[in-house]
Scaffold this motif. Structure first.
Motif, PDB file in Angstrom:
ATOM      1  N   ARG A 133       0.854  -1.184   0.000  1.00  0.00           N
ATOM      2  CA  ARG A 133       0.000   0.000   0.000  1.00  0.00           C
ATOM      3  C   ARG A 133       0.888   1.231   0.000  1.00  0.00           C
ATOM      4  NH1 ARG A 133      -5.414  -0.960   1.589  1.00  0.00           N
ATOM      5  NH2 ARG A 133      -5.639   1.305   1.666  1.00  0.00           N
ATOM      6  N   LEU A 134       0.439   2.283  -0.676  1.00  0.00           N
ATOM      7  CA  LEU A 134       1.247   3.475  -0.884  1.00  0.00           C
ATOM      8  C   LEU A 134       0.585   4.693  -0.268  1.00  0.00           C
ATOM      9  CD1 LEU A 134       2.084   2.886  -4.669  1.00  0.00           C
ATOM     10  CD2 LEU A 134       3.462   2.220  -2.681  1.00  0.00           C
ATOM     11  N   ALA A 135       1.393   5.545   0.346  1.00  0.00           N
ATOM     12  CA  ALA A 135       0.909   6.810   0.904  1.00  0.00           C
ATOM     13  C   ALA A 135       1.826   7.933   0.456  1.00  0.00           C
ATOM     14  CB  ALA A 135       0.871   6.745   2.431  1.00  0.00           C
ATOM     15  N   ASP A 136       1.278   9.159   0.366  1.00  0.00           N
ATOM     16  CA  ASP A 136       2.098  10.299  -0.044  1.00  0.00           C
ATOM     17  C   ASP A 136       2.885  10.848   1.148  1.00  0.00           C
ATOM     18  OD1 ASP A 136       0.343  11.848   1.494  1.00  0.00           O
ATOM     19  OD2 ASP A 136      -0.824  12.505  -0.247  1.00  0.00           O
ATOM     20  N   LEU A 174      -9.655  -3.074   0.644  1.00  0.00           N
ATOM     21  CA  LEU A 174      -9.248  -2.601  -0.680  1.00  0.00           C
ATOM     22  C   LEU A 174      -8.179  -3.521  -1.258  1.00  0.00           C
ATOM     23  CD1 LEU A 174      -9.056   1.258  -0.046  1.00  0.00           C
ATOM     24  CD2 LEU A 174     -10.914  -0.047  -1.115  1.00  0.00           C
ATOM     25  N   ILE A 175      -8.347  -3.837  -2.537  1.00  0.00           N
ATOM     26  CA  ILE A 175      -7.434  -4.749  -3.212  1.00  0.00           C
ATOM     27  C   ILE A 175      -7.016  -4.139  -4.544  1.00  0.00           C
ATOM     28  CG2 ILE A 175      -9.261  -6.014  -4.435  1.00  0.00           C
ATOM     29  CD1 ILE A 175      -7.677  -8.599  -3.859  1.00  0.00           C
ATOM     30  N   PRO A 176      -5.797  -4.379  -5.022  1.00  0.00           N
ATOM     31  CA  PRO A 176      -5.438  -3.899  -6.358  1.00  0.00           C
ATOM     32  C   PRO A 176      -6.367  -4.488  -7.416  1.00  0.00           C
ATOM     33  CG  PRO A 176      -3.490  -4.657  -5.165  1.00  0.00           C
ATOM     34  CD  PRO A 176      -4.675  -5.069  -4.358  1.00  0.00           C
ATOM     35  N   LEU A 203      -6.647   0.767  -6.451  1.00  0.00           N
ATOM     36  CA  LEU A 203      -7.340  -0.031  -5.448  1.00  0.00           C
ATOM     37  C   LEU A 203      -8.845  -0.009  -5.673  1.00  0.00           C
ATOM     38  CD1 LEU A 203      -5.339   1.233  -2.348  1.00  0.00           C
ATOM     39  CD2 LEU A 203      -5.218  -1.077  -3.306  1.00  0.00           C
ATOM     40  N   GLU A 204      -9.484  -1.118  -5.356  1.00  0.00           N
ATOM     41  CA  GLU A 204     -10.938  -1.183  -5.402  1.00  0.00           C
ATOM     42  C   GLU A 204     -11.426  -2.049  -4.249  1.00  0.00           C
ATOM     43  OE1 GLU A 204     -12.056  -4.747  -8.429  1.00  0.00           O
ATOM     44  OE2 GLU A 204     -11.279  -2.922  -9.399  1.00  0.00           O
ATOM     45  N   ALA A 242      -8.896  -7.577   2.540  1.00  0.00           N
ATOM     46  CA  ALA A 242      -8.567  -8.040   1.190  1.00  0.00           C
ATOM     47  C   ALA A 242      -7.605  -9.215   1.158  1.00  0.00           C
ATOM     48  CB  ALA A 242      -7.992  -6.877   0.382  1.00  0.00           C
ATOM     49  N   GLY A 243      -6.696  -9.296   2.118  1.00  0.00           N
ATOM     50  CA  GLY A 243      -5.720 -10.375   2.125  1.00  0.00           C
ATOM     51  C   GLY A 243      -4.857 -10.281   3.361  1.00  0.00           C
TER      52      GLY A 243
END
Length: 316
Positions: A66-69, A164-166, A147-148, A156-157
């Motif tokens: 997961r990515l954050a700014d 949220l999952i890719p 993500l969706e 998601a996993g």
């Protein structure tokens, strides 16, 4: 090919070493490794440089960060990884022999393979460490994916903070190590198909993460022949098979997965040793541990299957 236990070993190794770190730069040595990246190398660098890795998750054989700014806000994307046939994600530090004190995951054995060979991409992190993606056969890769929300609303996993999952991983089923997997529902879906049961285990749309090794092991444990149609099995028997698959993968996970060569290693470059505990896969010509009958190997639908002709009889 790395299967679910091997990918989970990698995820557990990456988690303490990469979560919270900022990507300072992206080094691409072979553009084929990012062939799934929309927009190519510039888009990947733009999406990752200066971005914080906030979690590393897995479903089946798919990994994602997961990515954050810079302000800690979720970017709405994940960095997805798939190891393909021979991919390795290796963590490199300033001291190549050092091991983090909080190292996670089981012990493993075997000499570390050459960290410079087949290196295709490197993520340089803000603590001076690096994540190297090595891939001899180039079937794996790294790319970003939006993500969706998952359809069932559950997490998601493994390792995921939410539902949220890719998008690129949303089409595969949950795996047998996922607490949200409904084994009874999976068993009913297997029984609703006439395809050979091994093919159904490998398809990834009913249950994910199982490959040739653990399919053969689970079928041997449940005493089911590989080419038995799913519709010929009872609900009880399919549940026995799924539980056997989960149990054998949990045992493999405890010892670092299965390594037959240098193509699968953990993040420190070392191999797992579950291969010495296999009961069926790769043991054709040897006696069955249960009954002593010589194990056989058959090619079915382009794949090798290892089985006991006495314990795993053909369906009538």
């Amino acid at each position: 090919m790395p299967e679910l236990p091997e990918v989970e070993v990698v995820r557990r190794g990456l988690e303490p070493r990469t979560v919270g770190r900022i990507v300072e730069s992206v080094e691409i040595l072979d553009a084929r490794i990012i062939r799934r990246q929309a927009g190519g190398a510039d888009r990947l660098r733009g999406a990752l440089t200066g971005t914080r890795l906030t979690a590393v998750a897995r479903r089946g054989k798919f990994l994602w960060w997961r990515l954050a700014d810079a302000d800690g806000q979720d970017t709405g994307e994940a960095l997805v990884g798939h190891l393909g046939m021979s991919g390795q994600l290796r963590v490199r530090t300033d001291d190549p022999l050092s091991t983090p004190a909080d190292s996670a995951g089981p012990a493993s054995e075997g000499p570390a393979s050459d960290p410079h060979r087949h290196r295709r991409l490197t993520l340089h992190l803000d603590d001076g460490s690096a994540i190297d993606l090595l891939d001899q056969r180039l079937f794996g890769g790294l790319w970003t994916s939006p993500l969706e929300a998952v359809s069932d609303g559950a997490v998601a996993g493994l390792g995921s903070p939410d539902a949220l999952i890719p998008a690129d991983a949303a089409g595969i089923a949950r795996d047998l190590l996922d607490p949200a997997t409904d084994l009874s529902a999976v068993a009913r879906r297997i029984r609703g198909r006439r395809a050979p049961v091994k093919s159904l285990l490998l398809a990834q749309d009913l249950v994910s993460g199982i490959g040739n090794i653990y399919a053969d092991e689970a079928l041997w444990a449940a005493r089911i022949r590989f080419d038995t149609p799913g519709a010929r099995l009872s609900q009880r028997k399919v549940l026995e098979l799924l539980r056997a698959a989960r149990e054998v993968m949990e045992r493999a996970l405890e010892v670092g997965g299965t390594s037959f060569d240098a193509l699968y290693v953990n993040v420190e470059g070392r191999s797992g040793y579950f291969a010495r505990s296999l009961s069926a896969y790769g043991r054709d010509g040897e006696p069955c541990e249960r009954c002593g009958t010589v194990l056989r190997r058959a090619v079915h639908q382009g794949r090798s299957s290892h089985f006991c002709p006495r314990c795993q009889r053909a369906a009538r």
